[in-house]
Scaffold this motif. Structure first.
Motif, mmCIF file in Angstrom:
data_model
loop_
_atom_site.group_PDB
_atom_site.id
_atom_site.type_symbol
_atom_site.label_atom_id
_atom_site.label_comp_id
_atom_site.label_asym_id
_atom_site.label_seq_id
_atom_site.Cartn_x
_atom_site.Cartn_y
_atom_site.Cartn_z
ATOM 1 N N LEU A 1 5.032 19.848 -31.002
ATOM 2 C CA LEU A 1 3.721 19.272 -30.680
ATOM 3 C C LEU A 1 3.360 18.140 -31.635
ATOM 4 C CD1 LEU A 1 1.537 22.385 -29.773
ATOM 5 C CD2 LEU A 1 2.517 20.680 -28.242
ATOM 6 N N LEU A 2 3.643 18.319 -32.924
ATOM 7 C CA LEU A 2 3.357 17.250 -33.875
ATOM 8 C C LEU A 2 4.259 16.042 -33.621
ATOM 9 C CD1 LEU A 2 1.602 16.362 -36.228
ATOM 10 C CD2 LEU A 2 3.314 17.306 -37.769
ATOM 11 N N MET A 3 5.513 16.271 -33.271
ATOM 12 C CA MET A 3 6.412 15.158 -32.954
ATOM 13 C C MET A 3 5.931 14.404 -31.715
ATOM 14 S SD MET A 3 8.674 14.711 -35.232
ATOM 15 C CE MET A 3 9.718 13.556 -34.390
ATOM 16 N N ILE A 4 5.404 15.119 -30.742
ATOM 17 C CA ILE A 4 4.839 14.455 -29.565
ATOM 18 C C ILE A 4 3.648 13.601 -29.978
ATOM 19 C CG2 ILE A 4 3.555 14.868 -27.415
ATOM 20 C CD1 ILE A 4 5.419 17.342 -27.020
ATOM 21 N N GLY A 5 2.816 14.135 -30.867
ATOM 22 C CA GLY A 5 1.690 13.361 -31.373
ATOM 23 C C GLY A 5 2.132 12.121 -32.133
ATOM 24 N N PHE B 1 -4.817 13.138 -34.260
ATOM 25 C CA PHE B 1 -4.248 13.952 -35.333
ATOM 26 C C PHE B 1 -4.480 13.205 -36.642
ATOM 27 C CE2 PHE B 1 -1.629 15.477 -31.836
ATOM 28 C CZ PHE B 1 -1.470 16.826 -32.123
ATOM 29 N N LYS B 2 -5.110 13.816 -37.596
ATOM 30 C CA LYS B 2 -5.321 13.163 -38.888
ATOM 31 C C LYS B 2 -3.979 12.821 -39.526
ATOM 32 C CE LYS B 2 -7.659 13.586 -43.347
ATOM 33 N NZ LYS B 2 -6.630 12.866 -44.023
ATOM 34 N N TRP C 1 -4.371 24.705 -46.798
ATOM 35 C CA TRP C 1 -4.638 23.421 -47.442
ATOM 36 C C TRP C 1 -3.895 22.251 -46.835
ATOM 37 C CZ3 TRP C 1 -3.640 27.931 -50.144
ATOM 38 C CH2 TRP C 1 -4.727 28.481 -50.808
ATOM 39 N N SER C 2 -2.761 22.485 -46.238
ATOM 40 C CA SER C 2 -1.916 21.391 -45.736
ATOM 41 C C SER C 2 -1.735 21.469 -44.231
ATOM 42 C CB SER C 2 -0.553 21.428 -46.432
ATOM 43 O OG SER C 2 -0.706 21.209 -47.805
ATOM 44 N N ASN C 3 -2.816 21.586 -43.516
ATOM 45 C CA ASN C 3 -2.781 21.715 -42.066
ATOM 46 C C ASN C 3 -2.501 20.361 -41.422
ATOM 47 O OD1 ASN C 3 -3.188 22.265 -39.387
ATOM 48 N ND2 ASN C 3 -5.320 22.875 -39.600
ATOM 49 N N PRO C 4 -1.368 20.205 -40.710
ATOM 50 C CA PRO C 4 -1.085 18.925 -40.048
ATOM 51 C C PRO C 4 -1.798 18.763 -38.708
ATOM 52 C CG PRO C 4 0.759 20.411 -39.762
ATOM 53 C CD PRO C 4 -0.246 21.126 -40.626
ATOM 54 N N PHE C 5 -2.579 19.745 -38.291
ATOM 55 C CA PHE C 5 -3.213 19.713 -36.979
ATOM 56 C C PHE C 5 -4.725 19.485 -37.041
ATOM 57 C CE2 PHE C 5 0.726 22.037 -36.339
ATOM 58 C CZ PHE C 5 1.281 21.298 -35.306
ATOM 59 N N ILE C 6 -5.200 18.844 -38.090
ATOM 60 C CA ILE C 6 -6.627 18.517 -38.187
ATOM 61 C C ILE C 6 -6.925 17.397 -37.195
ATOM 62 C CG2 ILE C 6 -8.407 17.557 -39.695
ATOM 63 C CD1 ILE C 6 -6.985 18.984 -42.015
ATOM 64 N N GLU C 7 -8.031 17.543 -36.476
ATOM 65 C CA GLU C 7 -8.390 16.599 -35.421
ATOM 66 C C GLU C 7 -9.446 15.607 -35.917
ATOM 67 O OE1 GLU C 7 -9.672 16.733 -30.717
ATOM 68 O OE2 GLU C 7 -9.854 18.530 -31.921
ATOM 69 N N ILE C 8 -9.297 14.357 -35.502
ATOM 70 C CA ILE C 8 -10.285 13.319 -35.792
ATOM 71 C C ILE C 8 -11.017 13.010 -34.487
ATOM 72 C CG2 ILE C 8 -10.683 10.943 -36.495
ATOM 73 C CD1 ILE C 8 -8.146 11.062 -38.132
ATOM 74 N N ILE C 9 -12.342 13.123 -34.520
ATOM 75 C CA ILE C 9 -13.157 12.809 -33.339
ATOM 76 C C ILE C 9 -14.193 11.780 -33.756
ATOM 77 C CG2 ILE C 9 -14.747 13.718 -31.617
ATOM 78 C CD1 ILE C 9 -13.391 16.417 -31.968
ATOM 79 N N PRO C 10 -14.302 10.660 -33.123
ATOM 80 C CA PRO C 10 -13.438 10.094 -32.078
ATOM 81 C C PRO C 10 -12.139 9.564 -32.693
ATOM 82 C CG PRO C 10 -15.141 8.514 -32.610
ATOM 83 C CD PRO C 10 -15.420 9.748 -33.438
ATOM 84 N N PRO D 1 -9.310 7.114 -33.731
ATOM 85 C CA PRO D 1 -9.208 5.669 -33.977
ATOM 86 C C PRO D 1 -8.152 5.023 -33.081
ATOM 87 C CG PRO D 1 -8.710 6.950 -35.960
ATOM 88 C CD PRO D 1 -8.900 7.911 -34.854
ATOM 89 N N HIS D 2 -8.159 3.703 -33.001
ATOM 90 C CA HIS D 2 -7.201 2.981 -32.166
ATOM 91 C C HIS D 2 -5.923 2.629 -32.912
ATOM 92 C CE1 HIS D 2 -10.049 2.743 -28.930
ATOM 93 N NE2 HIS D 2 -10.965 2.293 -29.779
ATOM 94 N N ASP D 3 -5.947 2.716 -34.230
ATOM 95 C CA ASP D 3 -4.775 2.398 -35.031
ATOM 96 C C ASP D 3 -4.798 3.275 -36.280
ATOM 97 O OD1 ASP D 3 -2.436 1.237 -35.857
ATOM 98 O OD2 ASP D 3 -3.293 -0.730 -36.294
ATOM 99 N N GLY D 4 -3.629 3.508 -36.839
ATOM 100 C CA GLY D 4 -3.536 4.352 -38.018
ATOM 101 C C GLY D 4 -3.380 3.551 -39.291
ATOM 102 N N ARG D 5 -3.315 4.260 -40.394
ATOM 103 C CA ARG D 5 -3.135 3.625 -41.702
ATOM 104 C C ARG D 5 -1.703 3.148 -41.894
ATOM 105 N NH1 ARG D 5 -6.093 7.886 -45.707
ATOM 106 N NH2 ARG D 5 -8.180 7.641 -44.842
ATOM 107 N N GLY D 6 -0.772 3.850 -41.320
ATOM 108 C CA GLY D 6 0.634 3.466 -41.432
ATOM 109 C C GLY D 6 1.361 4.226 -42.521
ATOM 110 N N LEU D 7 2.657 4.178 -42.434
ATOM 111 C CA LEU D 7 3.533 4.855 -43.383
ATOM 112 C C LEU D 7 3.497 4.144 -44.730
ATOM 113 C CD1 LEU D 7 5.588 7.223 -43.379
ATOM 114 C CD2 LEU D 7 7.349 5.555 -42.845
ATOM 115 N N ASN D 8 3.575 4.901 -45.787
ATOM 116 C CA ASN D 8 3.633 4.346 -47.134
ATOM 117 C C ASN D 8 4.761 3.306 -47.177
ATOM 118 O OD1 ASN D 8 4.219 3.901 -49.864
ATOM 119 N ND2 ASN D 8 3.743 6.006 -50.434
ATOM 120 N N PRO D 9 4.493 2.100 -47.680
ATOM 121 C CA PRO D 9 5.540 1.062 -47.710
ATOM 122 C C PRO D 9 6.802 1.476 -48.464
ATOM 123 C CG PRO D 9 3.406 0.109 -48.199
ATOM 124 C CD PRO D 9 3.206 1.597 -48.147
ATOM 125 N N LEU D 10 6.674 2.342 -49.448
ATOM 126 C CA LEU D 10 7.862 2.802 -50.176
ATOM 127 C C LEU D 10 8.783 3.643 -49.300
ATOM 128 C CD1 LEU D 10 6.185 3.786 -53.561
ATOM 129 C CD2 LEU D 10 7.566 1.757 -53.075
#
Length: 177
Positions: A55-59, A67-68, A144-153, A155-164
């Protein structure tokens, strides 16, 4: 999808901890007849971890920014390969990735000749320890490390992967470990 993924992890947590306790009691009382139940239970509980990871991979691949975790590690400009490897790009995903590796390793180990040649007492003590380790990872993932936290509403774009982490070597580093 968020609640379903979290419930999959929670189910696996409860199953692994219950099976670890059951294996400990069985080892203490020398009840060898419960071993097939523990082995099948581990495979079923590992299926819950695999389901939640899928499910996370689909997200991640659909860039579902509700998904936060996806919002923190993916953006619209990120190439597809780095979108896939964003699974282990953050703390929550790394823990989930390691839990999947541990769960799949347990599923494979049951089928090996080395496992079949172990004494039954040894198998019960192995499962007690192994399932407790999986329970620990899932305790972190459901707390503490839940990968399934939801953001409402969403966003249209994410922060992106760490450049490193946008380096071909970082694609292969965690899986090879």
């Amino acid at each position: 999808m968020h609640l379903t993924g979290y419930v999959g992890l929670l189910f696996s947590l409860l199953a692994f901890l219950s099976l670890a306790g059951f294996a400990g009691v069985a080892a203490w009382n020398r009840r060898e007849s419960v071993l097939p139940f523990i082995e099948k239970g581990q495979i079923i509980a590992a299926g819950g971890v695999l389901f939640s990871t899928a499910l996370l991979m689909i997200g991640l691949t659909s860039r579902d920014y509700s998904f936060k975790y996806v919002y923190d590690n993916v953006d619209n400009a990120l190439s597809f390969i780095y979108t896939l490897t964003a699974l282990w790009g953050g703390r929550e995903g790394s823990l989930l990735f390691w839990e999947v590796i541990i769960a799949v390793s347990g599923m494979i180990f049951v089928a090996t000749p080395g496992y079949k040649s172990l004494a039954t007492d040894t198998k019960l003590f192995f499962w007690m320890f192994f399932l407790a380790v999986q329970g620990f990872f899932l305790f972190l993932l459901t707390g503490w490390s839940n990968p399934f936290i939801e953001i409402i509403p969403a966003p249209h774009d994410g922060r992106g992967l760490n450049p490193l982490l946008r380096n071909p070597r970082m694609i292969f580093h965690p899986p090879l470990l």
